[in-house]
Design an enzyme around this catalytic site. Structure first.
Site, PDB file in Angstrom:
ATOM      1  N   SER A  12       4.467   6.207  31.958  1.00  0.00           N
ATOM      2  CA  SER A  12       3.952   7.594  31.873  1.00  0.00           C
ATOM      3  C   SER A  12       3.889   7.393  33.465  1.00  0.00           C
ATOM      4  CB  SER A  12       2.700   7.907  31.143  1.00  0.00           C
ATOM      5  OG  SER A  12       2.030   9.367  31.371  1.00  0.00           O
ATOM      6  N   HIS A  35       8.290   9.131  31.657  1.00  0.00           N
ATOM      7  CA  HIS A  35       7.837  10.268  31.386  1.00  0.00           C
ATOM      8  C   HIS A  35       7.013  11.063  31.591  1.00  0.00           C
ATOM      9  CE1 HIS A  35       5.887  11.383  26.854  1.00  0.00           C
ATOM     10  NE2 HIS A  35       4.282  11.463  27.593  1.00  0.00           N
ATOM     11  N   ASP A  37       4.397  14.170  32.182  1.00  0.00           N
ATOM     12  CA  ASP A  37       3.453  14.575  31.291  1.00  0.00           C
ATOM     13  C   ASP A  37       2.537  15.925  32.112  1.00  0.00           C
ATOM     14  OD1 ASP A  37       2.540  12.789  29.379  1.00  0.00           O
ATOM     15  OD2 ASP A  37       2.470  11.439  30.211  1.00  0.00           O
ATOM     16  N   MET A  39       0.750  19.194  32.012  1.00  0.00           N
ATOM     17  CA  MET A  39      -0.540  20.285  31.430  1.00  0.00           C
ATOM     18  C   MET A  39      -0.389  20.690  32.011  1.00  0.00           C
ATOM     19  SD  MET A  39      -2.521  16.462  31.057  1.00  0.00           S
ATOM     20  CE  MET A  39      -1.516  14.575  30.592  1.00  0.00           C
ATOM     21  N   HIS A  68       6.967  15.527  28.704  1.00  0.00           N
ATOM     22  CA  HIS A  68       6.599  15.742  27.526  1.00  0.00           C
ATOM     23  C   HIS A  68       5.414  16.946  28.105  1.00  0.00           C
ATOM     24  CE1 HIS A  68       2.275  14.013  25.372  1.00  0.00           C
ATOM     25  NE2 HIS A  68       2.833  15.064  24.683  1.00  0.00           N
ATOM     26  N   MET A  70       2.960  18.820  27.081  1.00  0.00           N
ATOM     27  CA  MET A  70       1.535  19.597  26.752  1.00  0.00           C
ATOM     28  C   MET A  70       0.684  20.801  27.252  1.00  0.00           C
ATOM     29  SD  MET A  70      -0.093  16.030  26.956  1.00  0.00           S
ATOM     30  CE  MET A  70       0.968  15.495  28.004  1.00  0.00           C
ATOM     31  N   MET A 139       1.593  10.868  18.192  1.00  0.00           N
ATOM     32  CA  MET A 139       0.484  11.484  19.339  1.00  0.00           C
ATOM     33  C   MET A 139      -0.255  10.127  18.518  1.00  0.00           C
ATOM     34  SD  MET A 139       0.985  12.146  22.370  1.00  0.00           S
ATOM     35  CE  MET A 139      -0.345  11.899  23.207  1.00  0.00           C
ATOM     36  N   GLY A 147      -5.341   5.938  29.904  1.00  0.00           N
ATOM     37  CA  GLY A 147      -6.201   5.172  29.608  1.00  0.00           C
ATOM     38  C   GLY A 147      -6.920   4.892  28.682  1.00  0.00           C
ATOM     39  N   ASP A 177       2.852   7.536  21.921  1.00  0.00           N
ATOM     40  CA  ASP A 177       2.308   7.536  23.230  1.00  0.00           C
ATOM     41  C   ASP A 177       0.839   8.249  23.538  1.00  0.00           C
ATOM     42  OD1 ASP A 177       1.907   8.947  26.332  1.00  0.00           O
ATOM     43  OD2 ASP A 177       2.575  10.452  25.397  1.00  0.00           O
TER      44      ASP A 177
END
Ligand code: DX5
Ligand code: ZN
Length: 225
Positions: A12, A35, A37, A39, A68, A70, A139, A147, A177
């Site tokens: 990621s 990956h 992300d 957002m 991905h 979100m 998830m 983290g 993930d």
């Protein structure tokens, strides 16, 4: 395009250095996918980037993109990521107005269609529609931040999904993930995951290729056949 075999390790880039993205992408050439992300500070309380950045990642990455999303209203925005060439586009079940229609649209454009569920979201409703999806993302943390600690309480859900997938002979990848690292990947593989996202465990490692190989090896050793 030939698809990488399981177990797949998808680093990621949320854990990468955003101002050195080109160099960071070059470091993960031994991975299966990158990956990505996305957002929107609405579906999750964090903000990353949108299609303009993902288009540059697509042009630069040595490996295919596993996007991905979100974000709210994926019905409207997800197809754009498939159109820019992402190999896989995963939207959240909680955010989609019409998940099946959206998955069909993504496939029509040429992407693999993925659906993601937050730790508290059940998956039983997806069972009879498994053939509509290429990937289901369970998830293993609350989406929004890298983290965080792996949530083992999500494993029974993954196990049920894996059993149902086998029972129906569905050709769908099961992705996890969040908090995936050397000490957690084994239990996710054992529960039935075949595709693993890892942010900090990859980009935080001194030797990235060794970290990817190590994760792959541990997942293989625990995978249920
Ligand atoms: C979290 C993101 C993850 C995140 C994983 O909302 O979807 O992809 O980057 O990071 P780690 O592996 O550090 O938990
Ligand atoms: Zn993610």
């Amino acid at each position: 395009m030939s698809l990488p075999a399981a177990p797949r390790i998808n680093p990621s880039i949320l854990a990468a250095d955003f101002v050195n993205m080109q160099a960071e992408l070059a470091r993960i050439a031994s991975a299966d996918f990158v990956h990505v992300d996305v957002m929107d500070n609405h579906f999750v309380p964090n903000l990353t980037f949108g299609p303009q950045m993902v288009e540059r990642i697509q042009a630069t990455s040595p490996v295919p993109l596993d996007v991905h999303l979100m974000i709210s209203d994926p019905d409207r925005w997800a197809p754009g990521y498939a159109e820019l060439g992402a190999a896989s586009v995963t939207f959240h079940l909680e955010a989609a107005a019409d998940p099946i229609r959206l998955a069909r649209r993504l496939r029509e454009i040429g992407a693999r269609a993925g659906v993601a569920v937050k730790p508290g979201t059940e998956v039983e409703g997806l069972f009879e529609h498994l053939h509509e999806f290429d990937q289901i993302l369970v998830m293993t943390v609350e989406p929004g931040f890298g983290g965080q600690g792996f949530m083992p309480e999500t494993m029974p859900k993954l196990r049920r999904l894996a059993e149902e997938t086998r029972r129906r002979g569905a050709d769908v990848w099961l992705q996890v993930d969040g908090g995936i690292a050397a000490d957690t990947i084994g239990q996710a593989a054992e529960a039935g995951a075949d595709t693993f996202v890892a942010g900090s465990a990859v980009f935080g490692a001194g030797d990235i290729d060794a970290a990817i190989a190590g994760l792959r090896e541990t997942a293989s050793a625990h995978h249920r056949h």
